[in-house]
Design an enzyme around this catalytic site. Structure first.
Site, short mmCIF file in Angstrom:
data_model
loop_
_atom_site.label_atom_id
_atom_site.label_comp_id
_atom_site.label_asym_id
_atom_site.label_seq_id
_atom_site.Cartn_x
_atom_site.Cartn_y
_atom_site.Cartn_z
N LYS A 1 61.17 89.74 -42.80
CA LYS A 1 61.68 91.11 -42.86
C LYS A 1 60.58 92.13 -42.58
CE LYS A 1 66.03 90.45 -43.44
NZ LYS A 1 67.01 90.87 -42.40
N TYR B 1 61.18 84.62 -46.32
CA TYR B 1 62.14 85.71 -46.08
C TYR B 1 61.41 87.04 -46.03
CZ TYR B 1 66.05 88.93 -46.90
OH TYR B 1 66.96 89.96 -46.82
#
Length: 240
Positions: free
Chosen positions: A142, A138
């Site tokens: 990002k 994740y």
């Protein structure tokens, strides 16, 4: 405030995306919402608010292309808010980075682009081999989508492009115990998508309508170029 705008919000079935779409409609804008599962929009009283509904699974490259085609049916958007996201490590790279890239590359250039980032991007990796391998975390995804926002800002004159950290807010993804303010979580995206007088006018990393300093790699021209090249190679679709 701008005049009435046509705006696409991805991942708008619930949470920040839904709140963003609702706020834009409340301000008088025409809003097209994207959802993965149309059953999540079963409440008829709300669906009549939308200019249109686009469906597709952003974890699937073919469906991302279908989402872009559906979006094309509405003409050129004034703003696109790339809100859809997942913390599922299997899909994080595709949903959080590849999908925003492909939609950006395949759709007509809007006047404004807003990409959802996270404070967790600061612990993301610059090892882009993880993109092709499907092993992005994740945090990686990002960092990469934040970098994409800045790459677009530097390449596309006439289109503003920003990244937004909405905070850790109590949505289904964030969890009930998340400490940040849920309302503040969507206000920056709405503001960037609809207001002319924003400083910087493009290439900002925002949290609650204030600029912050992102991971240094995100603003590095060389890393931006490597990311765009990796995404072009992975998808077969050039950005420009």
């Amino acid at each position: 405030m701008t005049d009435m705008a046509l705006i696409l919000v991805t991942g708008a079935a619930s949470g920040l995306g839904r709140n963003t779409a609702n706020a834009l409609v409340d301000e008088g804008h025409d809003v097209v919402v994207h959802v993965r599962n149309p059953a999540r929009l079963a409440d008829a009283e709300n669906t009549v608010r939308w200019k249109g509904i686009i469906t597709g699974d952003l974890a699937d490259l073919d469906e991302i292309r279908q989402v872009a085609r559906q979006a094309g049916g509405f003409g050129r958007f004034d703003a696109v808010i790339h809100n859809a996201g997942t913390m599922n490590s299997r899909d994080a790279g595709t949903v959080n980075t590849v999908a925003p890239y492909l939609l950006t590359a395949l759709m007509d250039k809007p006047a404004r682009l807003v990409y959802l980032s996270s404070s967790m991007h600061r612990t993301g990796s610059t090892d882009l081999r993880r993109l092709a391998a499907g092993t992005a975390s994740y945090d990686d995804s990002k960092l990469w989508v934040t970098t994409l926002a800045f790459a677009v800002a530097s390449r596309w004159q006439g289109t503003s492009s920003h990244a937004v950290d909405p905070g850790w807010v109590p949505t289904r993804m964030g969890g009930a115990g998340a400490p940040d303010d849920l309302t503040a979580g969507h206000q920056t995206q709405v503001w960037l998508a609809t207001h002319h007088k924003v400083t910087p006018s493009t290439g900002g990393y925002w949290h609650h309508r204030q600029t912050q300093t992102p991971h240094p790699a995100a603003q590095d021209d060389e890393f931006q170029a490597r990311l765009v090249q990796a995404l072009e190679s992975h998808t077969g679709v050039p950005l420009d």
